[in-house]
Design an enzyme around this catalytic site. Sequence first.
Site, short mmCIF file in Angstrom:
data_model
loop_
_atom_site.label_atom_id
_atom_site.label_comp_id
_atom_site.label_asym_id
_atom_site.label_seq_id
_atom_site.Cartn_x
_atom_site.Cartn_y
_atom_site.Cartn_z
N HIS A 241 -4.83 -4.61 -8.40
CA HIS A 241 -4.96 -4.02 -7.06
C HIS A 241 -3.72 -4.30 -6.20
O HIS A 241 -3.17 -3.39 -5.58
CB HIS A 241 -6.16 -4.63 -6.34
CG HIS A 241 -7.49 -4.36 -6.98
ND1 HIS A 241 -8.21 -3.20 -6.80
CD2 HIS A 241 -8.24 -5.13 -7.80
CE1 HIS A 241 -9.35 -3.26 -7.47
NE2 HIS A 241 -9.40 -4.41 -8.09
O1 RIB Z 1 -10.51 -6.20 -3.62
C1 RIB Z 1 -9.37 -6.65 -4.33
C2 RIB Z 1 -8.63 -7.67 -3.53
O2 RIB Z 1 -9.42 -8.84 -3.39
C3 RIB Z 1 -7.35 -8.16 -4.22
O3 RIB Z 1 -6.41 -8.52 -3.23
C4 RIB Z 1 -7.78 -9.38 -4.97
O4 RIB Z 1 -6.71 -10.31 -5.14
C5 RIB Z 1 -8.81 -9.93 -4.03
O5 RIB Z 1 -8.11 -10.69 -3.07
#
Ligand code: RIB
Length: 311
Positions: A241
Amino acid sequence: MNEKIPVWIDTDTGVDDAGALMTAFSFPELDVTGISAVAGNVHLKDTFRNARNVAYLCGRQDVKVYPGAEGPLFCELVTAEAVHGDNGIGNVTLPESPAPKETKKAWTAMYEKAKELKGELQIIAVGPLTDLALAITTYPDFHVYVKRILIMGGAAVGGNVTAAAEFNIHADPEAAEIVFNSGIPVVMCGLDVTDKAVYPFEELDRVYETKDPRAVLLHDAYGVARPQYSTWTKGKGIRIHDANPVLYAVHPEIYHSEHCGVFVETQGLYTRGKTVTDLWSDQKFKERHVDVVLDVDVNAFCRYITDAVTK
Ligand code: RIB
Ligand code: CA
């Protein structure tokens, strides 16, 4: 080559944050001027150590890492060890960075760098937005010196912590509301796009065989979460992500975004932490400072990730 893009990365170094840091360091176009660690995926002591050690793994122990908030502004810290492992990077043990441990708080360091760069600094925030909110509320002129904020967070549709909210926003909705209300331009890489950017297990296993320490870290750090990602992506691969706002800063051309207004629900029984966008509504917000990223060229995304951990 054109001028480097000065960026600051605020991170709750977890496994995809590690991917984001390694991706950032792989781009000569980016000047990573500083890093700050915030509590989120795991506690601050772990996110701080992880950010320092991932920088060291990339040979960038010269980039100072500052400690940020130990928890959200008002609500309780809810961590995510089930995905990121007890230590935040899949329980992988990394060599300890020899860099001095900074003690200046993240929001002060961020402000000083933004002021020094006279408005050119872009902030990439890939965890809860607590540090950014503290910078905005502690320094009334902070917004003057920040060119834009690129976040991994939110979702125009859906959520991964509740039906309506994504982890980073849900972790500290009040902080996120302060950021979206600040008037600073935001690029929002929410689940709308980050869920699409799947890095195949076959590619993860192939780059692992190169034995590049960065590829080994990416592969091993996802060891805890791999079965979950297999379920979530129907056997396809992992989601990195946090690499998306980093890639957007250098290669926006591989993404599609729409300009709109976004604000954060902080009160809803079912919707607390939801990023409410006016993308598909006749009723538009008055203030519209956000580019919501909705699509990505997945092949290009995967090529950049592979290059980041092998070249
Ligand atoms: O939803 C994904 C996010 O939440 C990413 O930044 C992951 O590292 C968690 O922090
Ligand atoms: Ca993160």
